[in-house]
Design a protein around this motif. Structure first.
Motif, PDB file in Angstrom:
ATOM      1  N   GLU B 711       0.832  -1.204   0.000  1.00  0.00           N
ATOM      2  CA  GLU B 711       0.000   0.000   0.000  1.00  0.00           C
ATOM      3  C   GLU B 711       0.868   1.257   0.000  1.00  0.00           C
ATOM      4  OE1 GLU B 711      -3.022   0.626  -1.097  1.00  0.00           O
ATOM      5  OE2 GLU B 711      -4.166  -0.355   0.480  1.00  0.00           O
ATOM      6  N   ASP B 712       2.155   1.109   0.327  1.00  0.00           N
ATOM      7  CA  ASP B 712       3.076   2.249   0.298  1.00  0.00           C
ATOM      8  C   ASP B 712       3.597   2.537  -1.113  1.00  0.00           C
ATOM      9  OD1 ASP B 712       4.729   0.101  -0.095  1.00  0.00           O
ATOM     10  OD2 ASP B 712       6.037   0.493   1.638  1.00  0.00           O
ATOM     11  N   PHE B 893      -5.756   0.197  -7.449  1.00  0.00           N
ATOM     12  CA  PHE B 893      -5.100  -1.053  -7.045  1.00  0.00           C
ATOM     13  C   PHE B 893      -4.300  -0.766  -5.791  1.00  0.00           C
ATOM     14  CE2 PHE B 893      -2.483   1.084 -10.227  1.00  0.00           C
ATOM     15  CZ  PHE B 893      -1.274   1.219  -9.576  1.00  0.00           C
ATOM     16  N   VAL B 894      -3.915  -1.803  -5.122  1.00  0.00           N
ATOM     17  CA  VAL B 894      -3.188  -1.625  -3.863  1.00  0.00           C
ATOM     18  C   VAL B 894      -1.885  -0.879  -4.135  1.00  0.00           C
ATOM     19  CG1 VAL B 894      -1.981  -2.791  -1.985  1.00  0.00           C
ATOM     20  CG2 VAL B 894      -4.206  -3.648  -2.780  1.00  0.00           C
ATOM     21  N   GLY B 895      -1.713   0.259  -3.493  1.00  0.00           N
ATOM     22  CA  GLY B 895      -0.475   1.026  -3.645  1.00  0.00           C
ATOM     23  C   GLY B 895      -0.585   2.167  -4.628  1.00  0.00           C
ATOM     24  N   LYS B 896      -1.707   2.234  -5.364  1.00  0.00           N
ATOM     25  CA  LYS B 896      -1.773   3.228  -6.436  1.00  0.00           C
ATOM     26  C   LYS B 896      -1.680   4.660  -5.902  1.00  0.00           C
ATOM     27  CE  LYS B 896      -4.310   4.823 -10.420  1.00  0.00           C
ATOM     28  NZ  LYS B 896      -5.608   4.990 -11.067  1.00  0.00           N
ATOM     29  N   ARG B 897      -2.471   4.924  -4.861  1.00  0.00           N
ATOM     30  CA  ARG B 897      -2.523   6.305  -4.367  1.00  0.00           C
ATOM     31  C   ARG B 897      -1.133   6.777  -3.913  1.00  0.00           C
ATOM     32  NH1 ARG B 897      -1.873  10.483  -3.298  1.00  0.00           N
ATOM     33  NH2 ARG B 897      -3.095  12.117  -2.265  1.00  0.00           N
ATOM     34  N   SER B 898      -0.350   5.847  -3.415  1.00  0.00           N
ATOM     35  CA  SER B 898       0.980   6.238  -2.936  1.00  0.00           C
ATOM     36  C   SER B 898       1.886   6.705  -4.067  1.00  0.00           C
ATOM     37  CB  SER B 898       1.641   5.071  -2.196  1.00  0.00           C
ATOM     38  OG  SER B 898       1.014   4.863  -0.948  1.00  0.00           O
ATOM     39  N   THR B 900       1.336   8.746  -6.300  1.00  0.00           N
ATOM     40  CA  THR B 900       1.240  10.172  -6.610  1.00  0.00           C
ATOM     41  C   THR B 900       1.560  11.035  -5.398  1.00  0.00           C
ATOM     42  OG1 THR B 900      -1.139  10.020  -6.221  1.00  0.00           O
ATOM     43  CG2 THR B 900      -0.400   9.894  -8.499  1.00  0.00           C
ATOM     44  N   ARG B 901       2.086  10.424  -4.350  1.00  0.00           N
ATOM     45  CA  ARG B 901       2.552  11.241  -3.220  1.00  0.00           C
ATOM     46  C   ARG B 901       3.733  12.089  -3.689  1.00  0.00           C
ATOM     47  NH1 ARG B 901       4.923   7.929   0.636  1.00  0.00           N
ATOM     48  NH2 ARG B 901       5.084   9.746   1.976  1.00  0.00           N
ATOM     49  N   SER B 902       3.894  13.234  -3.066  1.00  0.00           N
ATOM     50  CA  SER B 902       4.909  14.182  -3.545  1.00  0.00           C
ATOM     51  C   SER B 902       6.300  13.543  -3.565  1.00  0.00           C
ATOM     52  CB  SER B 902       4.909  15.422  -2.650  1.00  0.00           C
ATOM     53  OG  SER B 902       5.130  15.029  -1.309  1.00  0.00           O
TER      54      SER B 902
END
Ligand SMILES: [Zn+2]
Lengths: 97, 1004
Positions: B711-712, B893-898, B900-902
Motif C-alpha cells: 500500500e506504500d 489497485f493496492v499502492g496506487k494512491r501512494s 502520486t505522493r509528492s
C-alpha cells in the motif's frame, strides 16, 4: 508469549500467529480523493495507544484466518476475540495516563 | 586428603558412596549427596576464587543459588562450563573443577595488585575508561580483559544434546519447600494436573538445612518425605527435580531448565544433557523461598565469612563443619539458630555479635539458655586474614548505630556466620510484572498484587514461619486448583501443626559502622561478585546519580551472573539512607530472566545442523546432484546454481550455459517458483485490485506479467499469472515470496474485501516446473507432445495450453525470463523427474544444456528484467524501475494512491539504469557505489549502487544494472565506481536492455 484464542481453532501459542496492527482501519473507498496527508495517515500513522486496543491477528501457522482481539497493551490481557466483520464488543475502560 | 571437617554422623549424604574429585589440580574425596562446595568445605577448602576487580581472596559464601563468589570452571574442552556455582554442582565421581578469575594461579595472582591500587577502580571505572581517548582504552583493554577472565567458554563445538519440550498443566508449583509441597498436595488432591518444579535434587527446601523443626510432632523432613511419596504416586502430578523455573512470561508461560544428566557419571545415550520446558500453566503457585541478606561491614568478604543460614545447611544437610571457631554476626533472631546448630556440631562459638540493642526472640533465648557468649548492641568493625579469616574486632555502638566506641576487642576465629535478614525470592513474581512493595517490619520487599494468574506462598510471600508456610501453601494450592476448575472434594485435611517463628525481631542497619570512616582503610562490600562497595555507591550519589537503575549501572551493582541476589536490597538500603529517602521511594531494580544462568545449548535444542531449518528440494533434485550441480540456497529451497563440466569454475560454466541457451536449447528447474491457484467468480476482480495492470480483459488461455505493490507504493513482488478458465487463475510468484504473497492476498480478501467470491490455494509443491528455452525449444517440445498445437499463431508468447508432455498431463506456459522462445511445463510433482529425463534424452541432438540460477540471472539481466529483492529493496516503485507501462491510470489497485505522493515525484529518486564499464572486461562488484565526482578519499557524494553485474558472453562484454539517483535523465553520463580495493572504475549510464532490444527472439 501470549496465548491467543483463535475463534476457529481455540487457544494457541503466539508463535503460530502474525500481527496485523490496529483493527477497524478501513481501506478508503476512493483513495484518489484523499490528500497526501490523509492517505499517509491511512497508510503509515497509528496512535500506538496505551490500554485496550482492538487489533488484527492472523493464525498463520494454523487455519490462516484473520480475526480481531481486544487486548490491553499494558497488561497484555485479552478481553475479547471476535471475527472479521463483527462489531467490536464492549470492553472495560482503561485509565492509563 | 581426609575429610577433616566432616562430622562423624548425620547429613543427607550417602557415606557408602565415596567420590573422588579434583579442584585446581588437587585430589579430594567427598560423598554422594555432596555439592562441590560442601565437599570442598569438608576438606577444609574455603579459598576458591578471587574477586572480579580487586582480586581479593574469596570463599564459599552461601549454600544455594545466591552464591556470589564460588564460581568455578567445570570440566575440560569441549565439555567445559564457566561460572558454575560450586554450591549447586552435584558432586560426581571424577569431577574436575578449576577456580576462575585468577592468573596465573589462585595462590599467586597478579591481579591482586589491583587491591593495593584500588584507587584506580572507583565506581564508574568502566564508564570513565571508555570516555578517555580511544588510544588509552587500547592500552588498558588488554590488561582488563586478561585480569577479568570470568571463566572460559568452550572453544570446540558442544558435543552434548539438548531437548525442548512443551507442557501444559492446571497448576505449576515452583519450589518444593514446605509451602510448595503443601500447595502441590492441595492442588493435586483436588484433582488438578500439577507440575512441581524444584531446582534442587531433593525436595524439602529450607527443611533440608534445618533440624529441630517439627510437623505434627515428627521431624519436619519426615513430613516432606511423606508429601513427596504421595505426590509421586498421583498420576496427574509431575515432579521435576533439578529443574529451575527461570523465566516467567506473558499469559502464564514459563520456561524451566531441567538438568537431566549432569549428575550422572555414565550418561545414557537416550537422555539429553538439559531439557528446556516451555510450560503453559493455568495457575501458578510461587513457593520460591527466601535468600538471606548479608551485613555490610568493613572487610566483610574474606574466605570463612559466610551466610548464617548457609552454615546451618552445611552442618545439617552435608554434615560439614564450616570452621573450628565461629563468630556469629546478626541483626535478627534467625542467626541464633545457626549458632545453636554450629555449637551442636562441635564448632566453638567465640561470640554472637548482635546489632540489636536487646537479645530477644525464640532462638536468641535458646542460645542464651545454652550459655553462648552474646555481645548485644555491638558491631564488627574489622576482620583480618588473607586466604582465611583469622581474627576480627567487635566494638559497642552508640545509640544511633552510626558510630562505635573504641576499636573493639579482638576475637580469634576462622568462621564468621552473618545474617542481615531475609529477602523473599520474588524474582518470578516480578518477572510476571507483579507489584513489589516494601514491608517495614520485615525489612524487605514482598510481592504485591500479581498481574497474572499467580499466587505467592510462604517465605517468598514474606511469611517465614513453618506453620504459616504450610497453611499458606495449602490455601494457595487449593485456590489455584479451584481457579483452574477443580474444587476440593471430601473433608478438608487439617493443616499440620508446626513450629512457627520467623526471624524477628530485627534491627535494620544498612551500613555497619567501623572505627575508621567509610572508604579509609578496608572495604565495606555490599556486592561481592562485582566487587562494589558502599563507598562506590556514595561516590555515584556524589557524582549526581539518583535513580537506582542508574546507580546500578554506574557501579555495576547486581550486574554479575548472580544478578545481585545477595546485594541489591542492601544497595537500595544504603542509597536510601545516604539520600535521606525511604526505601520504597528509592524503588527496586528490574528483575529479568533467567533467574539463574542457563546453558546456551538448551535454547538451540535439536534445532542445529540439518534440523536448524527445513530444506526444500524439487522433484528433480537428485538428477541435479548426479549431474554435478552446485546448489545455492534460495530461502529454504536448494536450487541448482550451475553445472560445471570438466573442472569448470563458476565463470566458465555460466559462460557456457548462457551461450548454449541462446545458441540452441537450455533446460532449467523452475519448480521453486511460488504457485497460487486462484478460483472464484471474483478472481479477475481480485487480480485487478492487487496488480498494477488491468486483468479483466485477459482471455482464457492467456498469461500476463504483473507487478504487485504494497500500500506504500513500493514493489513487493512480480510474476506471470495465467487465466486457466473463466473463474480460474494460476499465479506465479518469486521463489522467496511465495508465502508472503499468499498472505498478502488473504489479508485483503479476508479483511478488506470479504464480499469477493475468491479462494487462494498454494500449489507450489504440487507441481514440478521445467523451463526449456532457446531457438530449438519449440522443435523439442513438438517431439514430446501430440495434442498441443505449437505454431506461433496457435500458441503465441504469453499463452497457456493443456495437454500431454512425454505422456504426462501438463500445463504448458509460453513465457520467458530469458528473452528466448521458452516454455514452462508444469506437471504433477511426482512426474517431474520422469519428464525431465525424457526431455534430456530427446534434447540430446540439440545439445540440450541444463542451466542453473546463475545463468538465469545473466540471461535475464541481458534483457534488463528485474529480480525483486535484487533490483528492489522495499523503497523502489514501478516508476523508479521504468515500468510505468504496466501501471494502470484508470483503475484503483493496492499502492496506487501512494504513487502520486509528492515524495514519489522527486527527481532524485533512485532509478533503474544499465551500466557499461569503460573497460568491457571489467565486471563491477554488485553493491559497488557509484559517484559523479571522485574525491581523493571518502566520504564522497553517492549517486547510487550496482544491483546486478555479470560478464555476458552473448553481449560480449560486462553488463550491469544499477539504481542511480535521477538515473532515467542521465543516460550517457559518465560515473565512477570507487572500489574497496582502491581501484576506480569508469562507466557510463545506458538503457537497461542489452540484448535483442526488439524482442524478436522471444516470439520466434
Ligand atoms: Zn486458527
Amino acid at each position: 508469549m501470549l496465548l491467543i484464542p483463535c475463534p476457529y481453532c481455540g487457544e494457541r501459542d503466539e508463535t503460530e500467529f502474525s500481527y496485523g496492527g490496529e483493527a477497524h482501519i478501513e481501506r478508503p473507498k476512493d483513495p484518489e480523493k484523499l490528500s497526501d496527508a490523509e492517505w499517509a495517515d491511512y497508510v503509515f500513522m497509528r496512535p500506538n495507544s496505551k490500554g485496550i486496543l482492538l487489533e488484527r491477528w492472523v493464525h498463520s501457522h494454523g487455519c490462516r484466518r484473520w480475526f480481531n482481539l481486544a487486548r490491553d497493551t499494558v497488561t497484555y490481557k485479552i478481553h475479547a476475540v471476535y471475527r472479521m466483520g463483527e462489531k467490536p464488543p464492549r470492553v472495560p475502560k482503561t485509565d492509563y495516563v | 586428603m581426609t575429610q577433616t571437617f566432616r562430622l562423624p554422623e548425620g547429613g543427607l549424604i550417602d557415606r557408602e558412596r565415596s567420590l573422588g574429585f579434583r579442584f585446581d589440580g588437587s585430589s579430594y574425596r567427598g560423598f554422594s549427596g555432596d555439592s562441590l562446595a560442601s565437599a570442598l568445605l569438608a576438606n577444609g577448602v574455603h579459598f576458591i576464587g578471587r574477586s572480579f576487580k580487586y582480586h581479593r581472596p574469596r570463599g564459599i559464601f552461601a549454600a544455594g543459588y545466591e552464591e556470589p563468589n564460588a564460581l568455578v570452571q567445570l570440566g575440560e574442552d569441549p565439555r567445559t562450563d564457566p561460572n558454575q556455582l560450586a554450591t549447586l554442582v552435584d558432586l560426581v565421581d571424577g569431577l574436575a573443577a578449576r577456580s576462575q578469575n585468577r592468573w596465573p594461579s589462585l595462590d599467586y595472582d597478579i591481579g591482586a595488585l589491583n587491591n593495593l591500587a584500588s584507587r584506580a577502580f572507583p565506581s564508574g571505572f568502566y564508564y570513565k575508561t571508555f570516555m578517555w581517548p580511544a588510544a588509552m582504552w587500547m592500552k588498558y583493554e588488554h590488561f582488563i580483559r586478561h585480569a577479568a577472565g570470568m571463566g572460559q567458554s568452550p572453544r570446540e563445538r558442544d558435543p552434548d544434546r539438548y531437548d525442548k519440550t512443551q507442557a501444559h498443566c492446571d497448576v505449576l508449583v515452583v519450589g518444593a519447600g514446605p509451602a510448595g509441597l503443601s500447595a502441590a498436595l492441595a492442588a493435586a488432591r483436588a484433582g488438578a494436573r500439577v507440575v512441581l518444579a524444584e531446582q534442587d535434587h531433593l525436595l524439602g527446601g529450607a527443611l533440608l538445612g534445618q533440624v529441630g523443626d517439627t510437623i505434627d510432632g515428627a521431624p519436619a523432613l519426615e513430613w516432606a518425605r511423606a508429601a513427596e511419596a504421595e505426590l509421586r504416586a498421583l498420576p496427574e502430578v509431575r515432579v521435576l527435580e533439578r529443574t529451575t523455573a527461570y523465566g516467567y512470561f506473558d499469559h502464564n508461560f514459563l520456561t524451566l531448565i531441567e538438568k537431566v544428566t549432569d549428575h550422572l557419571v555414565r550418561k545414557p545415550d537416550h537422555l539429553p544433557r538439559h531439557r528446556l520446558w516451555k510450560l503453559r500453566a493455568k495457575q501458578v503457585v510461587l513457593a520460591t523461598g527466601s535468600i538471606e541478606r548479608p551485613l555490610v561491614f568493613r572487610d566483610n568478604d574474606r574466605p570463612g565469612i559466610m551466610l548464617a543460614g548457609a552454615c546451618r545447611t552445611y552442618v545439617n544437610r552435608y554434615a560439614v563443619k564450616p570452621g573450628t571457631t565461629a563468630v556469629v554476626f546478626t541483626n535478627n533472631d534467625s542467626a541464633y539458630g545457626a549458632a545453636l546448630d554450629l555449637h551442636g556440631a562441635g564448632v566453638e562459638i567465640a561470640a554472637i555479635v548482635d546489632l540489636r540493642r536487646e537479645v530477644i526472640g525464640p532462638m536468641s533465648e535458646l542460645a542464651e539458655a545454652a550459655g553462648l557468649p552474646i555481645l548485644a548492641d555491638h558491631a564488627i568493625v574489622a576482620t583480618e586474614g588473607g586466604r582465611r579469616l583469622k581474627r576480627l574486632r567487635a566494638a559497642p555502638m552508640d545509640a544511633s548505630g552510626e558510630q562505635v566506641y573504641g576499636s573493639g576487642e579482638p576475637i580469634d576465629c576462622d568462621l564468621l556466620a552473618v545474617s542481615g535478614g531475609w529477602n523473599p525470592t520474588l524474582h518470578l513474581h516480578s518477572q510476571a510484572k507483579g507489584e513489589i512493595v516494601w514491608n517495614d517490619e520485615l525489612g524487605c520487599f514482598v510481592p504485591g498484587k500479581a498481574s497474572q494468574a499467580a499466587l505467592s506462598a510462604g517465605a517468598c510471600n514474606g511469611d517465614f514461619g513453618l506453620a504459616s508456610c504450610l497453611a499458606e501453601g495449602a490455601a494457595a494450592g487449593q485456590k489455584a486448583a479451584a481457579a483452574a476448575g477443580f474444587k476440593a472434594k471430601g473433608r478438608k485435611k487439617a493443616t499440620p501443626k508446626a513450629t512457627d517463628h520467623g526471624f524477628l525481631p530485627a534491627r535494620w542497619l544498612w551500613l555497619v559502622p567501623s572505627d575508621t570512616p567509610l572508604g579509609h582503610g578496608g572495604k565495606h562490600f555490599h556486592e561481592l561478585q562485582n566487587d562494589v562497595t558502599a563507598a562506590d555507591l556514595k561516590l555515584a550519589l556524589r557524582e549526581g546519580y539518583r535513580s537506582i537503575e542508574h546507580v546500578k549501572r554506574y557501579t555495576t551493582t547486581g550486574m554479575g551472573t548472580d544478578q545481585g541476589k545477595t546485594s541489591n536490597v542492601n544497595a537500595i538500603g544504603i542509597v536510601a539512607e545516604a539520600t535521606g529517602r525511604a526505601v520504597p521511594d528509592v524503588g527496586v531494580t528490574t528483575f529479568r530472566p533467567p533467574f539463574t544462568p542457563v546453558t546456551f545449548g538448551v535454547f538451540a535444542g535439536r534445532d542445529v545442523d540439518a534440523l536448524l531449518d527445513p530444506v526444500r528440494r524439487t522433484p528433480m533434485h537428485g538428477w541435479h546432484q548426479r549431474a554435478g550441480a552446485l546448489f545455492e540456497d534460495v530461502g529454504q529451497w536448494r536450487r541448482a546454481w550451475y553445472y560445471p563440466k570438466n573442472g569448470e569454475d563458476l565463470d566458465a560454466a555460466v559462460k557456457r550455459e548462457v551461450r548454449e541457451v541462446r545458441r540452441s536449447l537450455g533446460i532449467m528447474d523452475a519448480s521453486t517458483l511460488g504457485k497460487i491457484d486462484i478460483q472464484g467468480s471474483d478472481a479477475s476482480e481480485l487480480l485487478n485490485r492487487i496488480y498494477t495492470n488491468a486483468w479483466k480483459k485477459l482471455e482464457v488461455g492467456k498469461c500476463r506479467y504483473g507487478l504487485m505493490l504494497g500500500e506504500d507504493g513500493m514493489v513487493m513482488d512480480d510474476g506471470v499469472t495465467a487465466r486457466l478458465g473463466e473463474h480460474h487463475y494460476l499465479m506465479t510468484t518469486t521463489t522467496g515470496n511465495a508465502a508472503p504473497v499468499l498472505a498478502h492476498l488473504e489479508e485483503y480478501i479476508q479483511t478488506e474485501w470479504p464480499e469477493l467470491d475468491v479462494y487462494c490455494t498454494s500449489v507450489t509443491e504440487q507441481f514440478a516446473t521445467i523451463s526449456i528455452a532457446g531457438p530449438n525449444a519449440r522443435r523439442l517440445l513438438a517431439e514430446l507432445t501430440g495434442d498441443i498445437e505449437l505454431s506461433p499463431n496457435a500458441f503465441p508468447h504469453m499463452a497457456v495450453r493443456e495437454g500431454t508432455v512425454a505422456g504426462v498431463a501438463a500445463r504448458v506456459f509460453r513465457v520467458s525470463f530469458t528473452g528466448e522462445s521458452a516454455y514452462e511445463i508444469n506437471l504433477p510433482a511426482s512426474f517431474g523427474l520422469a519428464v525431465w529425463q525424457a526431455i534430456m534424452t530427446a534434447g540430446e541432438k540439440y545439445g540440450i544444456t541444463p542451466y542453473g540460477t546463475e545463468a538465469m540471472h545473466v540471461l535475464r539481466a541481458e534483457k534488463g528484467f528485474i529480480i525483486v529483492g535484487q533490483e528492489t529493496d522495499g523503497s523502489i516503485n514501478p516508476i523508479d524501475l521504468g515500468m510505468d507501462w504496466i501501471v494502470s491510470k484508470k483503475k484503483d489497485f493496492v499502492g496506487k494512491r501512494s504513487l502520486t505522493r509528492s515524495d514519489m515525484a522527486k527527481p532524485d529518486r533512485k532509478q533503474l539504469v544499465g551500466i557499461l564499464t569503460d573497460d568491457p572486461e571489467t565486471v563491477l562488484p554488485e553493491g559497488a557505489h557509484l559517484v559523479e565526482r571522485l574525491e581523493p578519499q571518502p566520504p564522497m557524494t553517492m549517486l547510487g549502487h550496482v544491483s546486478s553485474s555479470y560478464y555476458s558472453p552473448n553481449v560480449g562484454r560486462s553488463i550491469a544494472l544499477a539504481l542511480v539517483k535521477g538515473g532515467h535523465a542521465k543516460k550517457g553520463q559518465k560515473l565512477t565506481a570507487p572500489l574497496l580495493d582502491g581501484r576506480t572504475i569508469g562507466c557510463t549510464i545506458v538503457d537497461p536492455v542489452f540484448f535483442d532490444t526488439e524482442g524478436d527472439r522471444l516470439r520466434g
